[in-house]
Design an enzyme around this catalytic site. Structure first.
Site, PDB file in Angstrom:
ATOM      1  N   TRP A 215       0.772  -1.336  -0.050  1.00 48.06           N
ATOM      2  CA  TRP A 215      -0.021   0.015   0.055  1.00 48.06           C
ATOM      3  C   TRP A 215       0.846   1.298  -0.015  1.00 48.06           C
ATOM      4  O   TRP A 215       0.387   2.404  -0.064  1.00 48.06           O
ATOM      5  CB  TRP A 215      -0.806  -0.052   1.463  1.00 48.06           C
ATOM      6  CG  TRP A 215      -0.122  -0.085   2.551  1.00 48.06           C
ATOM      7  CD1 TRP A 215       0.112  -1.758   3.154  1.00 48.06           C
ATOM      8  CD2 TRP A 215       0.846   0.386   3.425  1.00 48.06           C
ATOM      9  NE1 TRP A 215       0.716  -1.505   4.156  1.00 48.06           N
ATOM     10  CE2 TRP A 215       1.246  -0.181   4.307  1.00 48.06           C
ATOM     11  CE3 TRP A 215       1.040   1.969   3.183  1.00 48.06           C
ATOM     12  CZ2 TRP A 215       2.247   0.338   4.975  1.00 48.06           C
ATOM     13  CZ3 TRP A 215       2.005   2.341   4.200  1.00 48.06           C
ATOM     14  CH2 TRP A 215       2.462   1.647   5.008  1.00 48.06           C
ATOM     15  N   ASN A 216       2.068   1.260   0.340  1.00 47.43           N
ATOM     16  CA  ASN A 216       2.848   2.449   0.439  1.00 47.43           C
ATOM     17  C   ASN A 216       3.338   3.228  -0.761  1.00 47.43           C
ATOM     18  O   ASN A 216       3.282   4.518  -0.787  1.00 47.43           O
ATOM     19  CB  ASN A 216       4.062   2.229   1.274  1.00 47.43           C
ATOM     20  CG  ASN A 216       5.239   1.347   0.712  1.00 47.43           C
ATOM     21  OD1 ASN A 216       4.900   0.782  -0.351  1.00 47.43           O
ATOM     22  ND2 ASN A 216       6.235   1.427   1.352  1.00 47.43           N
ATOM     23  N   SER A 242      -4.898  -4.552  -0.015  1.00 48.10           N
ATOM     24  CA  SER A 242      -6.359  -4.373   0.201  1.00 48.10           C
ATOM     25  C   SER A 242      -6.521  -2.980   0.823  1.00 48.10           C
ATOM     26  O   SER A 242      -7.852  -2.456   0.684  1.00 48.10           O
ATOM     27  CB  SER A 242      -6.814  -5.508   1.340  1.00 48.10           C
ATOM     28  OG  SER A 242      -5.952  -5.452   2.340  1.00 48.10           O
ATOM     29  N   SER A 295       6.530  -7.226   3.013  1.00 47.31           N
ATOM     30  CA  SER A 295       7.457  -7.366   4.131  1.00 47.31           C
ATOM     31  C   SER A 295       8.076  -8.661   4.168  1.00 47.31           C
ATOM     32  O   SER A 295       7.883  -9.369   3.205  1.00 47.31           O
ATOM     33  CB  SER A 295       6.261  -7.633   5.238  1.00 47.31           C
ATOM     34  OG  SER A 295       5.426  -8.826   5.110  1.00 47.31           O
ATOM     35  N   GLU A 316      10.922  -7.973  -3.006  1.00 50.88           N
ATOM     36  CA  GLU A 316      11.523  -6.573  -2.704  1.00 50.88           C
ATOM     37  C   GLU A 316      10.844  -6.398  -1.254  1.00 50.88           C
ATOM     38  O   GLU A 316       9.473  -6.150  -1.135  1.00 50.88           O
ATOM     39  CB  GLU A 316      10.794  -5.342  -3.369  1.00 50.88           C
ATOM     40  CG  GLU A 316      11.434  -5.414  -4.972  1.00 50.88           C
ATOM     41  CD  GLU A 316      12.706  -4.937  -5.096  1.00 50.88           C
ATOM     42  OE1 GLU A 316      13.577  -4.658  -4.232  1.00 50.88           O
ATOM     43  OE2 GLU A 316      13.530  -5.370  -6.398  1.00 50.88           O
ATOM     44  N   CYS A 350      10.235   1.605   2.052  1.00 50.87           N
ATOM     45  CA  CYS A 350      11.166   0.587   2.411  1.00 50.87           C
ATOM     46  C   CYS A 350      12.614   1.155   2.425  1.00 50.87           C
ATOM     47  O   CYS A 350      13.441   0.404   3.196  1.00 50.87           O
ATOM     48  CB  CYS A 350      11.002  -0.651   1.558  1.00 50.87           C
ATOM     49  SG  CYS A 350      11.236   0.028  -0.219  1.00 50.87           S
ATOM     50  N   GLU A 448      12.337  -2.970  11.598  1.00 51.99           N
ATOM     51  CA  GLU A 448      12.031  -1.728  10.727  1.00 51.99           C
ATOM     52  C   GLU A 448      10.780  -1.079  11.386  1.00 51.99           C
ATOM     53  O   GLU A 448       9.778  -1.722  11.659  1.00 51.99           O
ATOM     54  CB  GLU A 448      11.540  -2.250   9.476  1.00 51.99           C
ATOM     55  CG  GLU A 448      11.112  -1.231   8.270  1.00 51.99           C
ATOM     56  CD  GLU A 448      10.555  -1.907   7.323  1.00 51.99           C
ATOM     57  OE1 GLU A 448      10.149  -3.008   7.352  1.00 51.99           O
ATOM     58  OE2 GLU A 448      10.964  -1.476   6.050  1.00 51.99           O
ATOM     59  N   GLU A 525      14.516  -4.300  -9.678  1.00 52.42           N
ATOM     60  CA  GLU A 525      13.338  -3.692 -10.524  1.00 52.42           C
ATOM     61  C   GLU A 525      14.061  -2.338 -11.152  1.00 52.42           C
ATOM     62  O   GLU A 525      14.726  -1.767 -10.630  1.00 52.42           O
ATOM     63  CB  GLU A 525      12.285  -3.408  -9.659  1.00 52.42           C
ATOM     64  CG  GLU A 525      11.717  -4.878  -9.193  1.00 52.42           C
ATOM     65  CD  GLU A 525      10.309  -4.768  -8.530  1.00 52.42           C
ATOM     66  OE1 GLU A 525      10.092  -3.665  -7.850  1.00 52.42           O
ATOM     67  OE2 GLU A 525       9.525  -5.373  -8.876  1.00 52.42           O
TER      68      GLU A 525
HETATM   69  P1  NAP Z   1       2.633  -7.037   3.534  1.00 46.00           P
HETATM   70  O1  NAP Z   1       2.004  -7.197   4.697  1.00 46.00           O
HETATM   71  O2  NAP Z   1       3.736  -8.168   3.407  1.00 46.00           O
HETATM   72  O3  NAP Z   1       1.735  -6.835   2.245  1.00 46.00           O
HETATM   73  C1  NAP Z   1       2.438  -6.591   1.091  1.00 46.00           C
HETATM   74  C2  NAP Z   1       1.266  -7.474   0.111  1.00 46.00           C
HETATM   75  O4  NAP Z   1       1.314  -8.734   0.403  1.00 46.00           O
HETATM   76  C3  NAP Z   1      -0.269  -6.761   0.215  1.00 46.00           C
HETATM   77  O5  NAP Z   1      -0.733  -6.751  -1.055  1.00 46.00           O
HETATM   78  C4  NAP Z   1      -0.908  -7.811   1.011  1.00 46.00           C
HETATM   79  O6  NAP Z   1      -2.173  -8.118   0.871  1.00 46.00           O
HETATM   80  C5  NAP Z   1       0.066  -9.153   0.560  1.00 46.00           C
HETATM   81  N1  NAP Z   1       0.080 -10.118   1.573  1.00 46.00           N
HETATM   82  C6  NAP Z   1       0.043 -10.131   2.721  1.00 46.00           C
HETATM   83  N2  NAP Z   1      -0.015 -11.330   3.408  1.00 46.00           N
HETATM   84  C7  NAP Z   1       0.090 -12.318   2.136  1.00 46.00           C
HETATM   85  C8  NAP Z   1       0.210 -13.740   2.022  1.00 46.00           C
HETATM   86  N3  NAP Z   1       0.237 -14.808   3.033  1.00 46.00           N
HETATM   87  N4  NAP Z   1       0.130 -14.238   0.820  1.00 46.00           N
HETATM   88  C9  NAP Z   1       0.057 -13.560  -0.256  1.00 46.00           C
HETATM   89  N5  NAP Z   1       0.156 -12.054  -0.183  1.00 46.00           N
HETATM   90  C10 NAP Z   1       0.082 -11.381   1.179  1.00 46.00           C
HETATM   91  O7  NAP Z   1       3.413  -5.637   3.749  1.00 46.00           O
HETATM   92  P2  NAP Z   1       2.884  -4.316   3.977  1.00 46.00           P
HETATM   93  O8  NAP Z   1       2.763  -4.160   5.589  1.00 46.00           O
HETATM   94  O9  NAP Z   1       1.726  -3.956   3.391  1.00 46.00           O
HETATM   95  O10 NAP Z   1       4.130  -3.431   3.369  1.00 46.00           O
HETATM   96  C11 NAP Z   1       5.263  -2.751   4.420  1.00 46.00           C
HETATM   97  C12 NAP Z   1       6.372  -3.879   3.773  1.00 46.00           C
HETATM   98  O11 NAP Z   1       6.934  -3.759   2.540  1.00 46.00           O
HETATM   99  C13 NAP Z   1       7.493  -3.175   4.675  1.00 46.00           C
HETATM  100  O12 NAP Z   1       8.552  -3.937   5.222  1.00 46.00           O
HETATM  101  C14 NAP Z   1       8.273  -2.358   3.497  1.00 46.00           C
HETATM  102  O13 NAP Z   1       9.841  -2.246   3.982  1.00 46.00           O
HETATM  103  C15 NAP Z   1       8.160  -3.366   2.360  1.00 46.00           C
HETATM  104  N6  NAP Z   1       8.267  -2.655   0.997  1.00 46.00           N
HETATM  105  C16 NAP Z   1       9.497  -3.017   0.653  1.00 46.00           C
HETATM  106  C17 NAP Z   1       9.645  -2.491  -0.847  1.00 46.00           C
HETATM  107  C18 NAP Z   1      10.979  -2.651  -1.622  1.00 46.00           C
HETATM  108  O14 NAP Z   1      10.957  -2.407  -3.000  1.00 46.00           O
HETATM  109  N7  NAP Z   1      11.909  -3.381  -1.145  1.00 46.00           N
HETATM  110  C19 NAP Z   1       8.851  -1.296  -1.260  1.00 46.00           C
HETATM  111  C20 NAP Z   1       7.695  -1.086  -0.336  1.00 46.00           C
HETATM  112  C21 NAP Z   1       7.762  -1.818   0.610  1.00 46.00           C
HETATM  113  P3  NAP Z   1      -3.131  -7.402   1.871  1.00 46.00           P
HETATM  114  O15 NAP Z   1      -3.169  -5.983   1.676  1.00 46.00           O
HETATM  115  O16 NAP Z   1      -4.554  -8.033   1.356  1.00 46.00           O
HETATM  116  O17 NAP Z   1      -3.076  -7.796   3.319  1.00 46.00           O
END
Ligand code: NAP
Length: 544
Positions: A215-216, A242, A295, A316, A350, A448, A525
């Site tokens: 979402w970020n 979502s 994550s 990522e 991130c 983090e 990417e």
């Molecule tokens: P997240 O909980 O991992 O969610 C990211 C995506 O994964 C959402 O679409 C989420 O869907 C989905 N998801 C969650 N659980 C899942 C599962 N068991 N199976 C399949 N998909 C699943 O992460 P977040 O809290 O939204 O984002 C923050 C994290 O992203 C931070 O750690 C940040 O550092 C990292 N990030 C990394 C980058 C990079 O380029 N390295 C860029 C941006 C963010 P729902 O929304 O439906 O739960």
């Protein structure tokens, strides 16, 4: 300082020519400086929280047909789920519901996969120039609709409108870049070791790709993946976060208008079935690759789930970035960069700094100057014209940030500013906070935070600080400030990260390879390397 109330004033709209917008885009394309762009937002309209229903949101767009509460399967927007269930989307600035999306499941996901599989047979045969033209059309449409797309991001994600506009332009830049790179997907002619054979390696698209985004960056995390996948001839099934499906559906509408053929791009919206859909995509024999941003915990799960079908996986993931200020640094430049690298999107990127390591001789002056800057922030709804920092995405994020601050204070940190929450806010706000006298027993040292908290640790020597910075399982980005050229090389080479900012806090660009090492991810990417995640080499040996 915290001003959660929303203005109700409405400004009149006017249109700006595409050419003028493109000129401004060229001049202002450096996404990380988006917060400086507020004045370039054209005629933002301000909402009262009560007026924030989906119908109202639509009516405030220049083009209300951009958004539908739907997934997109086989070239059709699907507004209902097979289960009949929907899930809500909230405005994080006030906690009000702004839309309801169909809560899709395995059946809809399968339909999208099958449509993408069928479309792959023709899309993968198109010429690079044909794919490039469609991506370029899509880019142009995004730029034409950038004001609307920015508003949509702010409504569902909360970031200030200027930052949202920066994200739209950054997101569009991936379509522009990959439209160009599509035409340069070169293979290799290999000098043969014998006279009877000729050898070459061509690059081919891997097939259907599953894309899962956070979402970020509701817009740019999708385009960064879609651009590369489509450029090489892959087809896609995407699942947006979502919290932020509106930006995804708006992008898909523009993709449809740009001429992306039937079945090539699918979009599955869900909240309650996220786990099941993720598992299904990973285990499907009809999906050849997974590209995930989010994550580390979820990334690891997807990697495991993809093992049985031996998928190509690109991840990522989370970071724990160190920002080092050496004793010979330009302190003012370091403070300016710290503001950007720590507090952009209220700390929810991130590559946001998680740990500041400042040489003991300048720690106090750095902390003081950072405090002064942070106290000038204007926190509030992203729709307000002078807001510099918006809310966090949800309640859980606020709770995590709060717990990190309390933990640091309990372990001896000193509060320079922030840390005290207003009781009269309806949105998910946390005040920008600066802590000093940090130590390694605090959670911020290893976890983090993903929020607006800067924690300052001190160090004495280069070796010591490198060890501290590298003492983490994460390795996405790192930053440091020094005027010593030899040190700049040494430290840049020795930081265990995928990306380093030397005397800068702004590193993201569509032309540079974005990605991490260790548990921050696999793959890159953007850049020309971004194509690698969606292609495989085929070696051809021809006897003559
Ligand atoms: P997240 O909980 O991992 O969610 C990211 C995506 O994964 C959402 O679409 C989420 O869907 C989905 N998801 C969650 N659980 C899942 C599962 N068991 N199976 C399949 N998909 C699943 O992460 P977040 O809290 O939204 O984002 C923050 C994290 O992203 C931070 O750690 C940040 O550092 C990292 N990030 C990394 C980058 C990079 O380029 N390295 C860029 C941006 C963010 P729902 O929304 O439906 O739960």
């Amino acid at each position: 300082m915290l001003r959660p109330g929303l203005l109700t004033k409405r400004l009149s709209t006017s249109t700006t020519s595409l050419a003028a917008r493109r000129t401004s885009q060229a001049a202002l394309s450096n996404f990380p400086r988006a917060s400086l762009l507020l004045s370039s937002i054209q005629n933002p309209r301000f909402l009262s929280s009560a007026a924030n229903s989906f119908a109202n949101i639509k009516s405030q767009l220049n083009d209300p047909t951009l958004i539908t509460t739907a997934g997109f399967i086989d070239n059709e927007f699907i507004t209902t789920s097979n289960s009949g269930k929907h899930f809500p989307v909230y405005d994080p600035a006030n906690g009000t519901e702004i839309a309801r999306f169909p809560d899709m499941g395995i059946e809809e996901t399968d339909r999208a996969i099958q449509a993408a599989k069928q479309a792959f047979s023709s899309w993968s045969k198109t010429t690079a120039k044909e794919r490039s033209t469609i991506l370029r059309n899509w880019y142009n449409l995004i730029i034409e609709n950038e004001q609307d797309l920015a508003k949509i991001i702010t409504w569902e994600n909360g970031k200030p409108l200027a930052d949202a506009l920066g994200e739209v332009r950054y997101g569009a830049s991936f379509f522009e870049w990959f439209a160009e790179e599509a035409k340069r997907l070169y293979g290799e002619v290999i000098p043969s070791p014998n006279r009877q054979q000729r050898m070459l390696a061509i690059r081919q698209p891997i097939g259907v790709v599953g894309i899962i985004t956070p979402w970020n960056f509701p817009n740019a995390m999708i385009t960064r993946k879609l651009g590369a996948a489509l450029a090489v001839g892959c087809t896609v099934v995407a699942k947006p976060a979502s919290e932020t499906p509106l930006s995804a559906v708006a992008l898909y509408e523009l993709g449809r208008r740009a001429g992306v053929p039937k079945g090539v791009i699918g979009l599955v919206t869900t909240h309650h079935n996220t786990k099941a859909i993720g598992k299904h995509i990973c285990e499907s024999q009809d999906v050849s690759g997974i590209s995930f941003t989010g994550s580390t915990a979820v990334g690891k799960l997807l990697l495991k789930q993809s093992a049985d079908t031996v998928k190509k996986v690109s991840l990522e993931l989370g970071g724990n970035a160190a920002f080092i200020v050496f004793e010979d640094a330009d302190i003012d430049k370091a403070v300016d960069a710290a503001v950007l690298a720590k507090f952009r999107s209220s700390g929810q990127t991130c590559i946001c700094v998680n740990r500041f390591y400042v040489h003991s001789s300048i720690k106090d002056v750095f902390g003081e100057r950072l405090r002064e800057k942070v106290e000038k922030f204007r926190v509030g709804s992203g729709m307000e014209a002078n807001t510099t920092h918006g809310p966090l995405i949800n309640k859980a994020s606020v709770e995590k940030v709060r717990s990190h601050v309390h933990d640091a204070l309990n372990h001896g940190a000193k509060l320079l500013t922030g840390g005290k929450e207003s009781e009269n806010t309806h949105g998910y706000f946390y005040p920008p906070t600066v802590l000093t006298d940090m130590n390694n027993n605090m959670r911020i040292a290893t976890e983090e935070t993903f929020g607006p908290v800067a924690g300052i640790f001190s160090f004495e020597t280069e070796d010591e600080v490198l060890e501290l910075a590298n003492n983490t399982r994460f390795g996405l980005s790192g930053y440091f400030f020094s005027k010593d050229v030899s040190r700049c090389w040494r430290v840049a080479e020795n930081l265990q990260v995928g990306m380093v900012g030397v005397n800068t806090g702004a590193i993201s660009s569509e032309v540079a390879p974005f990605g991490g090492v260790k548990e921050s991810g696999i793959g890159r990417e953007g850049a020309r390397q971004g194509l690698d995640e969606y292609t495989q080499y085929k070696y051809i040996n021809m006897a003559i």
